[in-house]
Design a protein around this motif. Structure first.
Motif, PDB file in Angstrom:
ATOM      1  N   VAL A 214      45.790  22.839  71.212  1.00  0.00           N
ATOM      2  CA  VAL A 214      46.531  23.988  71.723  1.00  0.00           C
ATOM      3  C   VAL A 214      47.942  24.019  71.140  1.00  0.00           C
ATOM      4  O   VAL A 214      48.498  25.089  70.886  1.00  0.00           O
ATOM      5  N   ASP A 215      48.528  22.839  70.892  1.00  0.00           N
ATOM      6  CA  ASP A 215      49.857  22.801  70.272  1.00  0.00           C
ATOM      7  C   ASP A 215      49.854  23.468  68.895  1.00  0.00           C
ATOM      8  O   ASP A 215      50.903  23.950  68.428  1.00  0.00           O
ATOM      9  N   LEU A 216      48.673  23.494  68.251  1.00  0.00           N
ATOM     10  CA  LEU A 216      48.567  24.066  66.908  1.00  0.00           C
ATOM     11  C   LEU A 216      48.031  25.489  66.922  1.00  0.00           C
ATOM     12  O   LEU A 216      48.010  26.144  65.877  1.00  0.00           O
ATOM     13  N   ALA A 217      47.600  25.975  68.076  1.00  0.00           N
ATOM     14  CA  ALA A 217      47.012  27.309  68.168  1.00  0.00           C
ATOM     15  C   ALA A 217      48.080  28.383  67.950  1.00  0.00           C
ATOM     16  O   ALA A 217      49.273  28.156  68.185  1.00  0.00           O
ATOM     17  N   PRO A 218      47.659  29.581  67.511  1.00  0.00           N
ATOM     18  CA  PRO A 218      48.641  30.625  67.154  1.00  0.00           C
ATOM     19  C   PRO A 218      49.151  31.433  68.343  1.00  0.00           C
ATOM     20  O   PRO A 218      49.340  32.647  68.240  1.00  0.00           O
ATOM     21  N   PHE A 219      49.369  30.783  69.497  1.00  0.00           N
ATOM     22  CA  PHE A 219      49.983  31.480  70.619  1.00  0.00           C
ATOM     23  C   PHE A 219      51.490  31.593  70.377  1.00  0.00           C
ATOM     24  O   PHE A 219      52.091  30.715  69.757  1.00  0.00           O
ATOM     25  N   PRO A 220      52.125  32.666  70.866  1.00  0.00           N
ATOM     26  CA  PRO A 220      53.591  32.727  70.775  1.00  0.00           C
ATOM     27  C   PRO A 220      54.216  31.526  71.475  1.00  0.00           C
ATOM     28  O   PRO A 220      53.712  31.045  72.495  1.00  0.00           O
ATOM     29  N   ARG A 221      55.330  31.046  70.935  1.00  0.00           N
ATOM     30  CA  ARG A 221      56.018  29.881  71.482  1.00  0.00           C
ATOM     31  C   ARG A 221      57.305  30.319  72.191  1.00  0.00           C
ATOM     32  O   ARG A 221      58.147  31.005  71.611  1.00  0.00           O
ATOM     33  N   LEU A 222      57.418  29.915  73.433  1.00  0.00           N
ATOM     34  CA  LEU A 222      58.642  30.124  74.189  1.00  0.00           C
ATOM     35  C   LEU A 222      59.424  28.813  74.175  1.00  0.00           C
ATOM     36  O   LEU A 222      58.913  27.774  74.608  1.00  0.00           O
ATOM     37  N   THR A 223      60.638  28.851  73.693  1.00  0.00           N
ATOM     38  CA  THR A 223      61.473  27.659  73.622  1.00  0.00           C
ATOM     39  C   THR A 223      62.572  27.753  74.670  1.00  0.00           C
ATOM     40  O   THR A 223      63.246  28.780  74.788  1.00  0.00           O
ATOM     41  N   VAL A 224      62.735  26.683  75.429  1.00  0.00           N
ATOM     42  CA  VAL A 224      63.760  26.599  76.469  1.00  0.00           C
ATOM     43  C   VAL A 224      64.812  25.605  75.995  1.00  0.00           C
ATOM     44  O   VAL A 224      64.487  24.483  75.615  1.00  0.00           O
ATOM     45  N   SER A 225      66.075  26.038  76.021  1.00  0.00           N
ATOM     46  CA  SER A 225      67.135  25.144  75.545  1.00  0.00           C
ATOM     47  C   SER A 225      68.335  25.210  76.472  1.00  0.00           C
ATOM     48  O   SER A 225      68.542  26.191  77.194  1.00  0.00           O
ATOM     49  N   LEU A 226      69.123  24.146  76.439  1.00  0.00           N
ATOM     50  CA  LEU A 226      70.333  24.029  77.249  1.00  0.00           C
ATOM     51  C   LEU A 226      71.494  23.601  76.381  1.00  0.00           C
ATOM     52  O   LEU A 226      71.293  22.903  75.370  1.00  0.00           O
ATOM     53  N   PRO A 227      72.711  23.948  76.763  1.00  0.00           N
ATOM     54  CA  PRO A 227      73.869  23.468  76.011  1.00  0.00           C
ATOM     55  C   PRO A 227      73.953  21.942  76.092  1.00  0.00           C
ATOM     56  O   PRO A 227      73.534  21.324  77.081  1.00  0.00           O
TER      57      PRO A 227
ATOM     58  N   HIS B 208      72.874  24.251  71.427  1.00  0.00           N
ATOM     59  CA  HIS B 208      71.826  24.023  72.425  1.00  0.00           C
ATOM     60  C   HIS B 208      70.824  22.994  71.915  1.00  0.00           C
ATOM     61  O   HIS B 208      70.584  22.873  70.706  1.00  0.00           O
ATOM     62  N   ARG B 209      70.219  22.297  72.839  1.00  0.00           N
ATOM     63  CA  ARG B 209      69.128  21.382  72.514  1.00  0.00           C
ATOM     64  C   ARG B 209      67.862  21.858  73.230  1.00  0.00           C
ATOM     65  O   ARG B 209      67.921  22.382  74.349  1.00  0.00           O
ATOM     66  N   VAL B 210      66.719  21.690  72.606  1.00  0.00           N
ATOM     67  CA  VAL B 210      65.434  22.110  73.182  1.00  0.00           C
ATOM     68  C   VAL B 210      65.032  21.136  74.283  1.00  0.00           C
ATOM     69  O   VAL B 210      65.047  19.914  74.079  1.00  0.00           O
ATOM     70  N   VAL B 211      64.690  21.672  75.479  1.00  0.00           N
ATOM     71  CA  VAL B 211      64.281  20.822  76.598  1.00  0.00           C
ATOM     72  C   VAL B 211      62.839  21.084  77.024  1.00  0.00           C
ATOM     73  O   VAL B 211      62.263  20.283  77.770  1.00  0.00           O
ATOM     74  N   ALA B 212      62.239  22.186  76.577  1.00  0.00           N
ATOM     75  CA  ALA B 212      60.843  22.459  76.923  1.00  0.00           C
ATOM     76  C   ALA B 212      60.307  23.527  75.982  1.00  0.00           C
ATOM     77  O   ALA B 212      61.054  24.351  75.451  1.00  0.00           O
ATOM     78  N   ARG B 213      58.989  23.477  75.782  1.00  0.00           N
ATOM     79  CA  ARG B 213      58.311  24.501  74.990  1.00  0.00           C
ATOM     80  C   ARG B 213      57.051  24.936  75.718  1.00  0.00           C
ATOM     81  O   ARG B 213      56.389  24.123  76.385  1.00  0.00           O
ATOM     82  N   TYR B 214      56.730  26.204  75.582  1.00  0.00           N
ATOM     83  CA  TYR B 214      55.554  26.769  76.241  1.00  0.00           C
ATOM     84  C   TYR B 214      54.768  27.615  75.252  1.00  0.00           C
ATOM     85  O   TYR B 214      55.355  28.277  74.379  1.00  0.00           O
ATOM     86  N   ALA B 215      53.455  27.612  75.427  1.00  0.00           N
ATOM     87  CA  ALA B 215      52.600  28.596  74.763  1.00  0.00           C
ATOM     88  C   ALA B 215      52.454  29.786  75.706  1.00  0.00           C
ATOM     89  O   ALA B 215      52.160  29.611  76.891  1.00  0.00           O
ATOM     90  N   VAL B 216      52.674  30.979  75.184  1.00  0.00           N
ATOM     91  CA  VAL B 216      52.488  32.199  75.969  1.00  0.00           C
ATOM     92  C   VAL B 216      51.059  32.671  75.710  1.00  0.00           C
ATOM     93  O   VAL B 216      50.739  33.127  74.605  1.00  0.00           O
ATOM     94  N   VAL B 217      50.191  32.535  76.704  1.00  0.00           N
ATOM     95  CA  VAL B 217      48.758  32.770  76.530  1.00  0.00           C
ATOM     96  C   VAL B 217      48.356  34.084  77.217  1.00  0.00           C
ATOM     97  O   VAL B 217      48.700  34.290  78.382  1.00  0.00           O
ATOM     98  N   PRO B 218      47.626  34.974  76.537  1.00  0.00           N
ATOM     99  CA  PRO B 218      47.198  34.885  75.131  1.00  0.00           C
ATOM    100  C   PRO B 218      48.185  35.504  74.145  1.00  0.00           C
ATOM    101  O   PRO B 218      48.083  35.283  72.946  1.00  0.00           O
ATOM    102  N   SER B 219      49.145  36.327  74.645  1.00  0.00           N
ATOM    103  CA  SER B 219      50.097  36.985  73.763  1.00  0.00           C
ATOM    104  C   SER B 219      51.287  37.446  74.581  1.00  0.00           C
ATOM    105  O   SER B 219      51.248  37.443  75.824  1.00  0.00           O
ATOM    106  N   LEU B 220      52.348  37.860  73.905  1.00  0.00           N
ATOM    107  CA  LEU B 220      53.504  38.377  74.634  1.00  0.00           C
ATOM    108  C   LEU B 220      53.156  39.639  75.398  1.00  0.00           C
ATOM    109  O   LEU B 220      53.572  39.830  76.544  1.00  0.00           O
ATOM    110  N   ALA B 221      52.398  40.517  74.790  1.00  0.00           N
ATOM    111  CA  ALA B 221      52.078  41.798  75.426  1.00  0.00           C
ATOM    112  C   ALA B 221      51.119  41.637  76.591  1.00  0.00           C
ATOM    113  O   ALA B 221      51.144  42.437  77.540  1.00  0.00           O
ATOM    114  N   ARG B 222      50.264  40.622  76.537  1.00  0.00           N
ATOM    115  CA  ARG B 222      49.265  40.430  77.595  1.00  0.00           C
ATOM    116  C   ARG B 222      49.393  39.055  78.229  1.00  0.00           C
ATOM    117  O   ARG B 222      48.399  38.422  78.593  1.00  0.00           O
TER     118      ARG B 222
END
Length: 420
Positions: free
Chosen positions: A101-114, A43-57
């Protein structure tokens, strides 16, 4: 990390709002989502997201990789948001402009495609970008608890921060019907919005249907739009313009024999076939006919959800959005009634009975400005409340569940009004 372990980190397996939204936005099974894990092999990465403020919230999926787009997703139309939300977004948006924000400690969601699978084929944001002729788009998305009556909405931005559009996703029977209704309204409305006093309306940019979803892509609002105050008085000239669609006033017609009443009766019959309370609706429509059948009123269109939070002002005048409940051939005055009902029910938290009284008060106070006499106002109020219960039933019947604030309380209110 193995592909199996990466798959286990996929947020689409969650039962909360993050799971609901990611299932809707990243529905193609070829798309891999990982949080804190590497993409699957090949897979190759096609997008990245910060999950704000956390996975649980989680409250927001914030696109990364283009600081101006990241900032715009936080700052665009911030004036329409509540003060506390506005302040948080303004602070984050300022940081995003300089890449913090790219450097902030938010969880990172990575989106990838074959390898070999194009983003404009497998990703909703990619397909919408292709429809707009934009080679690169960044999509932001709010996260809310799962609700069968709510629609995930993508905000699309160019890398330079230009707002490109808003995409509503209809994913079940109820929301597909709402998105389809709005798309149909937006296709027609540009022909009439030049009429004096008619609010500006966002254009429909594209409409797609795939994998059980209906998606409407709508143009951005004017950049300088500001919210209408919650205590803003009714804008009667705009309501008349919406009802008449730029045409002269229509001749009043009796309620009895109208297409509107026939529709109410047909829907009540369908409700009776599917829910025990439907028989009460059939009786209520019959009572409406008996009580007001001889009253003649003007029929026209309505916005269907005319409330302060769906209206804004900008240097060009009034703008109205969220046309997903709009429709033709209803008694003139329905939007005025709806405005009062929803302010009472939603803004003030009042029960259905108090909201119905607010409808009566608003029609008595402003109905004359729409040409409504006393008998007309009583018809409009009673017919509107019946329409609202049937809307509640339609949504429940389509899979959205019953609105506890309106059922069965609104039927009780309607029956008491007809017996009084």
């Amino acid at each position: 990390m193995t592909a199996r372990a990466a798959l286990a980190a996929d947020p689409r397996s969650r039962t909360d709002g993050l799971g609901w939204v990611t299932r809707a936005v990243f529905g193609d099974e070829r798309t891999a989502l990982t949080v804190g894990a590497a993409p699957p092999p090949g897979h190759r990465v096609v997008a990245r997201y910060a999950v704000v403020p956390s996975l649980a919230r989680a409250r927001f999926l914030l696109p990364l990789g283009a600081p101006r787009a990241t900032a715009a997703s936080l700052l665009a139309y911030n004036a329409l948001r509540p003060p506390k939300v506005r302040a948080v977004r303004a602070a984050l948006g300022t940081l995003a402009r300089v890449g913090v924000v790219d450097l902030a400690p938010f969880p990172r969601l990575t989106v990838s495609l074959p390898e070999g699978v194009a983003a404009d084929e497998a990703l909703l944001a990619g397909r919408l970008g292709a429809a707009l002729g934009e080679p690169s788009v960044y999509a932001a998305c709010g996260v809310r608890p799962p609700d069968p009556n709510h629609k995930p909405t993508l905000q699309l931005f160019a890398p330079d921060g230009r707002a490109l559009g808003y995409a509503k996703i209809g994913w079940n029977g109820a929301t597909r019907a709402l998105v389809t209704t709005e798309a149909a309204a937006l296709r027609e409305l540009p022909t009439v919005t030049g009429a004096p006093e008619h609010p500006a309306v966002p254009r429909l940019l594209a409409e797609t249907a795939a994998e059980g979803q209906v998606v409407a892509l709508v143009e951005p609002l004017p950049p300088a739009v500001r919210g209408v105050p919650a205590d803003d008085p009714p804008r009667l000239a705009a309501l008349l313009a919406v009802a008449r669609r730029g045409r002269p006033p229509a001749s009043p017609r009796p309620l009895a024999g109208s297409a509107f009443l026939a529709r109410l009766a047909a829907e009540a019959d369908r409700a009776a076939a599917g829910t025990p309370d439907g028989a009460r609706a059939v009786a209520a429509v019959a009572a409406l006919r008996h009580r007001h059948g001889g009253t003649a009123v003007e029929f026209g269109h309505w916005h269907g959800d005319w409330v302060p939070w769906n209206l804004g002002v900008h240097p060009g005048g009034l703008v109205a959005w969220d046309w997903e409940h709009s429709g033709p051939d209803v008694p003139l005055g329905f939007d005025l009634a709806h405005d009062a009902f929803q302010r009472a029910l939603v803004l003030r938290g009042e029960p259905a009975a108090a909201a119905a009284r607010a409808v009566d008060a608003q029609l008595d106070g402003h109905g004359a400005g729409l040409g409504l006499g006393p008998a007309d106002r009583r018809l409009v109020a009673d017919a509107y409340l019946m329409e609202m219960w049937l809307r509640t039933w339609r949504l429940a019947d389509a899979g959205a569940g019953w609105n506890a604030a309106l059922h069965p309380a609104l039927l009780d209110v309607i029956e008491k009004r007809h017996s009084g």
